[in-house]
Design an enzyme around this catalytic site. Structure first.
Site, PDB file in Angstrom:
ATOM      1  N   ASP A  79     -32.852 -18.444   6.190  1.00 41.66           N
ATOM      2  CA  ASP A  79     -32.361 -17.295   6.905  1.00 41.66           C
ATOM      3  C   ASP A  79     -33.469 -16.530   7.665  1.00 41.66           C
ATOM      4  OD1 ASP A  79     -33.237 -16.085   4.673  1.00 41.66           O
ATOM      5  OD2 ASP A  79     -31.569 -14.596   4.784  1.00 41.66           O
ATOM      6  N   THR A  80     -34.583 -15.920   7.114  1.00 37.72           N
ATOM      7  CA  THR A  80     -35.497 -15.185   7.862  1.00 37.72           C
ATOM      8  C   THR A  80     -36.527 -16.194   8.628  1.00 37.72           C
ATOM      9  OG1 THR A  80     -36.721 -15.288   5.792  1.00 37.72           O
ATOM     10  CG2 THR A  80     -35.630 -13.298   5.770  1.00 37.72           C
ATOM     11  N   ASN A  95     -35.304 -18.790  10.338  1.00 42.40           N
ATOM     12  CA  ASN A  95     -34.713 -18.995  11.639  1.00 42.40           C
ATOM     13  C   ASN A  95     -34.869 -17.585  12.587  1.00 42.40           C
ATOM     14  OD1 ASN A  95     -33.418 -21.268  10.307  1.00 42.40           O
ATOM     15  ND2 ASN A  95     -31.426 -20.051   9.781  1.00 42.40           N
ATOM     16  N   ASN A 106     -26.955 -10.156   3.556  1.00 46.99           N
ATOM     17  CA  ASN A 106     -27.109 -11.610   3.248  1.00 46.99           C
ATOM     18  C   ASN A 106     -26.557 -12.063   2.030  1.00 46.99           C
ATOM     19  OD1 ASN A 106     -27.072 -12.860   5.741  1.00 46.99           O
ATOM     20  ND2 ASN A 106     -29.191 -13.593   5.539  1.00 46.99           N
ATOM     21  N   ALA A 162     -18.503 -10.550  13.410  1.00 45.37           N
ATOM     22  CA  ALA A 162     -18.105 -11.746  14.026  1.00 45.37           C
ATOM     23  C   ALA A 162     -17.653 -11.583  15.504  1.00 45.37           C
ATOM     24  CB  ALA A 162     -17.204 -12.485  12.997  1.00 45.37           C
ATOM     25  N   ALA A 189     -25.848 -17.821  12.683  1.00 42.25           N
ATOM     26  CA  ALA A 189     -24.971 -16.708  13.788  1.00 42.25           C
ATOM     27  C   ALA A 189     -26.065 -15.215  13.402  1.00 42.25           C
ATOM     28  CB  ALA A 189     -23.617 -16.525  13.519  1.00 42.25           C
ATOM     29  N   ASP A 210     -28.503 -14.762  11.642  1.00 35.95           N
ATOM     30  CA  ASP A 210     -30.048 -14.589  11.802  1.00 35.95           C
ATOM     31  C   ASP A 210     -30.533 -14.619  13.243  1.00 35.95           C
ATOM     32  OD1 ASP A 210     -29.539 -15.506   9.347  1.00 35.95           O
ATOM     33  OD2 ASP A 210     -30.039 -17.720   9.393  1.00 35.95           O
TER      34      ASP A 210
HETATM   35  P1  ADP Z   1     -22.885 -13.463   9.897  1.00 30.06           P
HETATM   36  O1  ADP Z   1     -23.479 -15.068  10.163  1.00 30.06           O
HETATM   37  O2  ADP Z   1     -24.287 -13.008   9.313  1.00 30.06           O
HETATM   38  O3  ADP Z   1     -21.908 -13.614   8.654  1.00 30.06           O
HETATM   39  P2  ADP Z   1     -21.302 -12.768  11.668  1.00 30.06           P
HETATM   40  O4  ADP Z   1     -20.273 -13.802  11.487  1.00 30.06           O
HETATM   41  O5  ADP Z   1     -20.880 -11.536  12.015  1.00 30.06           O
HETATM   42  O6  ADP Z   1     -22.481 -12.793  10.893  1.00 30.06           O
HETATM   43  O7  ADP Z   1     -21.912 -13.514  13.044  1.00 30.06           O
HETATM   44  C1  ADP Z   1     -23.073 -12.749  13.626  1.00 30.06           C
HETATM   45  C2  ADP Z   1     -23.020 -12.511  15.164  1.00 30.06           C
HETATM   46  O8  ADP Z   1     -22.576 -13.763  15.639  1.00 30.06           O
HETATM   47  C3  ADP Z   1     -21.695 -11.606  15.548  1.00 30.06           C
HETATM   48  O9  ADP Z   1     -22.325 -10.326  15.454  1.00 30.06           O
HETATM   49  C4  ADP Z   1     -21.273 -12.235  16.798  1.00 30.06           C
HETATM   50  O10 ADP Z   1     -22.197 -11.355  17.866  1.00 30.06           O
HETATM   51  C5  ADP Z   1     -21.657 -13.330  16.807  1.00 30.06           C
HETATM   52  N1  ADP Z   1     -20.488 -14.198  16.379  1.00 30.06           N
HETATM   53  C6  ADP Z   1     -20.277 -14.906  15.251  1.00 30.06           C
HETATM   54  N2  ADP Z   1     -19.061 -15.786  15.180  1.00 30.06           N
HETATM   55  C7  ADP Z   1     -18.364 -15.478  16.506  1.00 30.06           C
HETATM   56  C8  ADP Z   1     -17.220 -15.718  16.976  1.00 30.06           C
HETATM   57  N3  ADP Z   1     -16.416 -16.596  16.529  1.00 30.06           N
HETATM   58  N4  ADP Z   1     -17.012 -15.551  18.199  1.00 30.06           N
HETATM   59  C9  ADP Z   1     -18.019 -14.494  18.655  1.00 30.06           C
HETATM   60  N5  ADP Z   1     -19.081 -14.096  18.386  1.00 30.06           N
HETATM   61  C10 ADP Z   1     -19.437 -14.421  17.032  1.00 30.06           C
END
Ligand code: ADP
Length: 306
Positions: A32-33, A35, A173, A235, A263, A265
């Site tokens: 993670d870190t 990436n 994380n 997300a 995503a 990272d």
């Molecule tokens: P993590 O990967 O740490 O669980 P997220 O799922 O919130 O975090 O994703 C991190 C970032 O990636 C989000 O803030 C967003 O910018 C982008 N992202 C992830 N999934 C999507 C998606 N399905 N549609 C649009 N952006 C996304």
């Protein structure tokens, strides 16, 4: 915000095996870190980005070092343990496209980082390491792989580092399988939130770890911990500012979601790179999201980006 030119990312970088058809497998380098370090350097060339970890003296460790060098990530804070090796994980995809992960990392060299019993050459003095940087990024995975002693030493070093003007970026994380006890994970993560200058959690991790009812409850709890800057990743809903106002960035939807590995990272990298280059928190969130969209549109954690 004080200028940021020298950044350290601390944690564990592993060998990644992607199991293919039959006996074939693809071999990559990821974590993670790590990436984040690669994307940070790529998107803010003027920054010095070092990775802080312990590797072994084996050929897979050589391969990881070569990967760092190829991506211009600084290796001067990489120690080499005389007997241990890097961790390894494998990704398998079933017939329905569902991915599963297997890890061999319990005895990795990185586990000896900041350890009083660590071998010669493995950083024990966290304060000495941190002192070289303007900003240090770590995550809940970094905390989880350290021994209890090493974690305590790191927390103490972080207090001294911040008292001297250093800044900490942290992403919770949460990975339940890396912690023996969820209560310990909560305690250590909360202790980090109280020592964080730039907070980069994802709402799902925070809810899974702390049992908050919803996003508003996460925001309220982080504010109680003293968080004044950063972004809550949500997300596809788009990130929310963790500053004085909790506005959600207006972000474009993903046109293609192939693989959400890294995503968060890559978001962290885009966000920190933008802040270091002088962007506002809102523009930093957009930069983080824009980079994450490129990463989730391709298979793998470290992918080609613009
Ligand atoms: P993590 O990967 O740490 O669980 P997220 O799922 O919130 O975090 O994703 C991190 C970032 O990636 C989000 O803030 C967003 O910018 C982008 N992202 C992830 N999934 C999507 C998606 N399905 N549609 C649009 N952006 C996304």
């Amino acid at each position: 915000m004080p200028p940021i030119t020298r950044i350290a990312c601390i944690g564990e970088v592993m060998i990644e095996l992607i199991a293919g058809h039959g006996n074939a497998a693809e071999l990559n380098v990821a974590g993670d870190t790590y990436n984040t370090a690669v994307y940070l350097k790529r998107h803010a060339r003027g920054l010095d980005v070092d990775y802080v970890t312990a590797l072994g003296r084996d050929t897979f460790s050589d391969r990881i070092l070569a990967h760092m060098t190829a991506h211009d990530v600084g290796t001067k804070a990489v120690a080499r343990h005389p007997t241990r090796m890097p961790g390894l994980y494998a990704i398998e995809t079933d017939a329905l496209g569902e991915r599963s992960f297997s890890y061999w990392r319990e005895t990795s060299a990185a586990r000896t980082l900041f350890d009083s019993d660590g071998a010669e050459g493995v950083p024990r003095n966290a304060a000495e390491v941190l002192a070289h940087y303007d900003l240090v990024l770590l995550t809940g995975i970094t905390l989880a792989i350290l021994s209890c002693n090493a974690r305590n030493r790191l927390m103490t070093a972080i207090d001294a580092y911040r008292a001297g003007g250093g800044q900490i970026a942290f992403d919770s994380n949460y990975r339940p399988h890396l912690w023996n006890d969820p209560a310990l994970a909560r305690r250590e993560t909360e202790a980090m939130w109280q020592r964080t200058d730039i907070a980069l959690p994802s709402v799902d991790d925070e809810i899974a770890l702390f049992g908050d009812a919803d996003e508003a409850a996460v925001l309220a709890r982080l504010a109680d911990c003293g968080i004044k800057a950063g972004a809550l990743k949500c997300a596809e809903a788009g990130p929310v500012n963790l500053g004085s106002d909790s506005t959600r960035a207006k972000v474009s939807p993903a046109t293609q979601v192939v693989d959400t590995t890294a995503a968060g990272d890559s978001f962290n990298a885009g966000y920190i790179a933008a802040l270091a280059l002088g962007a506002t928190p809102t523009d930093a969130m957009i930069a983080g999201h824009t980079l994450a969209l490129q990463v989730i549109a391709k298979r793998g954690g470290i992918v080609d980006t613009d």
